[in-house]
Design an enzyme around this catalytic site. Structure first.
Site, PDB file in Angstrom:
ATOM      1  N   HIS A 117      11.911  52.830  30.677  1.00 57.71           N
ATOM      2  CA  HIS A 117      13.183  52.711  31.396  1.00 57.71           C
ATOM      3  C   HIS A 117      13.563  54.094  31.902  1.00 57.71           C
ATOM      4  O   HIS A 117      14.364  54.816  31.284  1.00 57.71           O
ATOM      5  CB  HIS A 117      14.250  52.145  30.453  1.00 57.71           C
ATOM      6  N   ASP A 173       9.128  48.863  30.366  1.00 55.36           N
ATOM      7  CA  ASP A 173      10.576  48.975  30.182  1.00 55.36           C
ATOM      8  C   ASP A 173      11.013  48.079  29.027  1.00 55.36           C
ATOM      9  O   ASP A 173      10.816  46.865  29.065  1.00 55.36           O
ATOM     10  CB  ASP A 173      11.289  48.559  31.480  1.00 55.36           C
ATOM     11  N   SER A 204      19.392  50.803  36.668  1.00 56.70           N
ATOM     12  CA  SER A 204      19.742  49.950  35.541  1.00 56.70           C
ATOM     13  C   SER A 204      21.029  49.165  35.845  1.00 56.70           C
ATOM     14  O   SER A 204      21.086  48.421  36.821  1.00 56.70           O
ATOM     15  CB  SER A 204      19.865  50.799  34.270  1.00 56.70           C
TER      16      SER A 204
END
Length: 238
Positions: free
Chosen positions: A217, A186, A128
């Protein structure tokens, strides 16, 4: 366990798979997490035939984050907007924060050289927001790393900045193999943002091993397996 480090360096969590590590995996966590977040992945990822590795999981600095109403948390840079609609996400990431975090990552890479692991045996990974810094740092390298890993993330540089980085550094950037992976569902970093970023990086000349998974995610077992296969190739080709 946390390791005492030079005050100029980020605090880290470290794990060694055997004495006298020959390689280092420097792994950057996501927004609001810390270096402990991905430490449990080590036993799931590591294979018996791999060389001795040092995993380094740094803690990002604490800073206010605009999209979280300015609440301070561990973050590699300020996120100013939820918007992923711009062609190169130029309005999303705080440039000064990205630059600072890249410098902090470079300091950790330099420390590894002092501990006997040159940049050519350092793999820079991130999830991320940490993956965004891994990509930004990779594009600004003057000597290539052994590889880059970017999970559920996007390139936080404008198209002009990315092109300039590759133009100025050439093979130092494009010689770095890149593993990128993204969840098709996601909702934090949309799949389209990851796919667009890998297309931009491929157009800049990077060699990318791109994977997509039916997940949100997160990280899944299939992804860990695929990353392990990719890492095995890095070790074999050294």
């Amino acid at each position: 366990m946390s390791q005492p480090v030079d005050p100029a360096l980020l605090d880290t969590v470290e794990t060694e798979t055997a004495p006298s590590p020959e390689w280092t995996v420097l792994w950057l966590h996501g927004l609001g997490a810390d270096g402990n977040d991905f430490a449990p992945i080590v036993p799931q990822l590591v294979r018996r035939d791999w060389p001795a590795l040092r995993f380094v999981f740094p803690h990002a600095p604490v800073r206010p984050v605009t999209i979280n109403n300015g609440v301070p948390m561990r973050a590699w840079y300020d996120i100013r907007s939820f918007d992923f609609n711009a062609a190169d996400f130029a309005d999303r990431a705080d440039d000064a924060g990205v630059t600072q975090s890249v410098a902090e990552v470079e300091a950790l890479i330099a420390r590894e050289a002092g501990r006997g692991v040159p940049a050519s045996r350092v793999l820079l990974a991130g999830f991320s927001q940490g993956g965004a810094i891994a990509l930004a740092a990779g594009l600004r390298r003057t000597t290539p790393l052994a590889g880059l890993v970017a999970l559920s993330t996007y390139l936080p540089l404008t198209q002009a900045a990315a092109e300039a980085a590759v133009r100025e550094r050439g093979a130092a950037v494009t010689a770095q193999p890149l593993f990128m992976a993204h969840g098709q569902f996601d909702q934090v970093v949309p799949y389209a943002a990851g796919a667009a970023s890998q297309a931009r990086l491929r157009a800049l000349g990077l060699s990318i091993d791109w994977h997509q998974y039916p997940m949100a995610h997160q990280v899944c077992a299939e992804q860990i397996r695929d990353l392990g296969d990719w890492l095995s190739r890095r070790f074999e080709q050294a």
